[in-house]
Design an enzyme around this catalytic site. Structure first.
Site, mmCIF file in Angstrom:
data_model
loop_
_atom_site.group_PDB
_atom_site.id
_atom_site.type_symbol
_atom_site.label_atom_id
_atom_site.label_comp_id
_atom_site.label_asym_id
_atom_site.label_seq_id
_atom_site.Cartn_x
_atom_site.Cartn_y
_atom_site.Cartn_z
ATOM 1 N N LYS A 163 0.833 -1.208 0.000
ATOM 2 C CA LYS A 163 0.000 0.000 0.000
ATOM 3 C C LYS A 163 0.863 1.252 0.000
ATOM 4 O O LYS A 163 0.612 2.188 -0.756
ATOM 5 C CB LYS A 163 -0.902 0.020 1.243
ATOM 6 C CG LYS A 163 -2.124 -0.851 1.118
ATOM 7 C CD LYS A 163 -2.854 -0.944 2.443
ATOM 8 C CE LYS A 163 -3.849 -2.097 2.394
ATOM 9 N NZ LYS A 163 -4.300 -2.518 3.715
ATOM 10 N N GLN A 210 -5.422 -1.507 9.531
ATOM 11 C CA GLN A 210 -5.253 -2.831 8.927
ATOM 12 C C GLN A 210 -5.914 -3.911 9.779
ATOM 13 O O GLN A 210 -5.728 -3.952 10.997
ATOM 14 C CB GLN A 210 -3.751 -3.117 8.764
ATOM 15 C CG GLN A 210 -3.418 -4.428 8.102
ATOM 16 C CD GLN A 210 -3.787 -4.472 6.629
ATOM 17 O OE1 GLN A 210 -3.877 -3.453 5.951
ATOM 18 N NE2 GLN A 210 -4.013 -5.669 6.118
ATOM 19 N N ASP A 226 -11.470 2.675 3.544
ATOM 20 C CA ASP A 226 -11.867 1.276 3.403
ATOM 21 C C ASP A 226 -13.359 1.157 3.112
ATOM 22 O O ASP A 226 -13.825 0.106 2.661
ATOM 23 C CB ASP A 226 -11.590 0.510 4.706
ATOM 24 C CG ASP A 226 -10.290 -0.280 4.680
ATOM 25 O OD1 ASP A 226 -9.892 -0.743 3.593
ATOM 26 O OD2 ASP A 226 -9.691 -0.432 5.755
HETATM 27 N N1 GUN Z 1 -6.716 -6.716 5.658
HETATM 28 C C1 GUN Z 1 -6.722 -7.376 4.472
HETATM 29 N N2 GUN Z 1 -7.299 -6.613 3.522
HETATM 30 C C2 GUN Z 1 -7.667 -5.461 4.123
HETATM 31 C C3 GUN Z 1 -8.307 -4.273 3.650
HETATM 32 O O1 GUN Z 1 -8.672 -4.127 2.489
HETATM 33 N N3 GUN Z 1 -8.487 -3.308 4.573
HETATM 34 C C4 GUN Z 1 -8.114 -3.445 5.864
HETATM 35 N N4 GUN Z 1 -8.349 -2.429 6.699
HETATM 36 N N5 GUN Z 1 -7.523 -4.526 6.330
HETATM 37 C C5 GUN Z 1 -7.294 -5.526 5.454
#
Ligand code: GUN
Length: 289
Positions: free
Chosen positions: A53, A97, A120
């Site tokens: 990311k 996350q 998100d």
């Molecule tokens: N963990 C795995 N994929 C994601 C995601 O798209 N967002 C978040 N916040 N955690 C994740």
């Protein structure tokens, strides 16, 4: 044999577009969109996600910040950090996350994020706005699926869409997006009776269940468009593992008109859509449309 829907190429095109948008935003407003990721603990998969990311964020010209907290961080400490990020005007997007350590209530933390910064799209305010058709931050994975479907099909109105899986992160928002496209939407799940024949009714079939190759070729209608959200690691040949989706690819590809591969389909679109959401959130915060 089905056409491949190339998520890797589509994601690269979206990132190129976003890079231009970010440059234009900086030029006109002086604001560089900033995404802040919060990672609690040392989950290896999460560390990989967070690194990817950060790399993608800076590549399109945005600011990337990270808060890495130890696994014994208390819920109160995490909520205090979220609170600080909520009021910090240099932070345009906040991503906590998941999964969080078991002693922290994830729902409580997600609910504490300012919905305007919830890139998100997991906050109930954004889920509610999506459900009633207001402008919302939409969860990244279903948003990426929608973009690929729009490219592949154009007008989807009247199509029978079946979403397999009812999670808050993928299944439910995907169904909302397809409904907005005027599809006739069915959500199938683990309790659905005769799920095979439900799937056989689909012009658009989205599989998001997390079960390796659950959707077999004879579940797929001739000429259907298939989106495979699954990313499952299974034992492969000579002790190695391999990635497969929720769809038995070769069987399904023999019947579908178009299908996403795994890897290289939905996966690459998810992070690109996170960047998209961060730009959209920044614009909305600046009252630009
Ligand atoms: N963990 C795995 N994929 C994601 C995601 O798209 N967002 C978040 N916040 N955690 C994740």
């Amino acid at each position: 044999m089905a056409d491949l829907i190339d998520g890797k190429a589509r994601a690269a095109a979206l990132r190129a577009e976003l890079k231009k948008d970010v440059a234009a935003l900086i030029e006109t407003s002086g604001v560089t969109p900033g995404l802040t990721v919060v990672l609690v603990g040392e989950d290896p998969a999460s560390q990989v996600y967070v690194r990817n990311k950060a790399k993608s964020t800076t590549e399109v010209g945005m600011r990337s910040d990270e808060h890495r907290l130890p696994s014994d961080t208390t819920e109160a400490e995490l909520l205090a950090l979220v609170d600080r990020l909520n009021t910090d005007t240099s932070v345009n997007g906040i991503l906590v996350q998941l999964p969080l350590p078991a002693h922290i209530d994830s729902a409580k933390v997600l609910a504490a994020i300012n919905p305007a910064k919830d890139v998100d799209g997991f906050h109930v305010v954004n889920a509610g706005k999506l459900a009633v058709g207001e402008r919302a931050l939409v969860p990244c994975t279903p948003l990426g699926c929608l973009m690929m479907l729009q490219d592949s099909l154009g007008d989807m109105s009247g199509a029978n869409a079946v979403v397999v899986g009812r999670s808050n992160i993928v299944g439910k928002p995907m169904a909302q997006l397809l409904l907005q496209e005027s599809c006739t939407v069915t959500i199938a799940h683990s309790r659905t009776r005769d799920i095979e024949s439900v799937c056989r009714g689909a012009d658009i079939l989205v599989a998001a269940v997390g079960r390796p190759e659950m959707v077999r070729g004879d579940w797929v209608r001739e000429g259907a468009t298939v989106i495979d959200v699954g990313i499952n690691r299974i034992p492969g040949e000579n002790g190695k593992s391999r990635l497969v989706g929720d769809v038995a690819f070769d069987e399904a590809a023999a019947r579908a008109r178009a299908i996403t591969p795994v890897p290289g389909g939905v996966g690459p679109m998810t992070i690109a859509c996170l960047l998209y959401n961060t730009v959209a959130a920044t614009r909305a915060q600046l009252n630009l449309t």
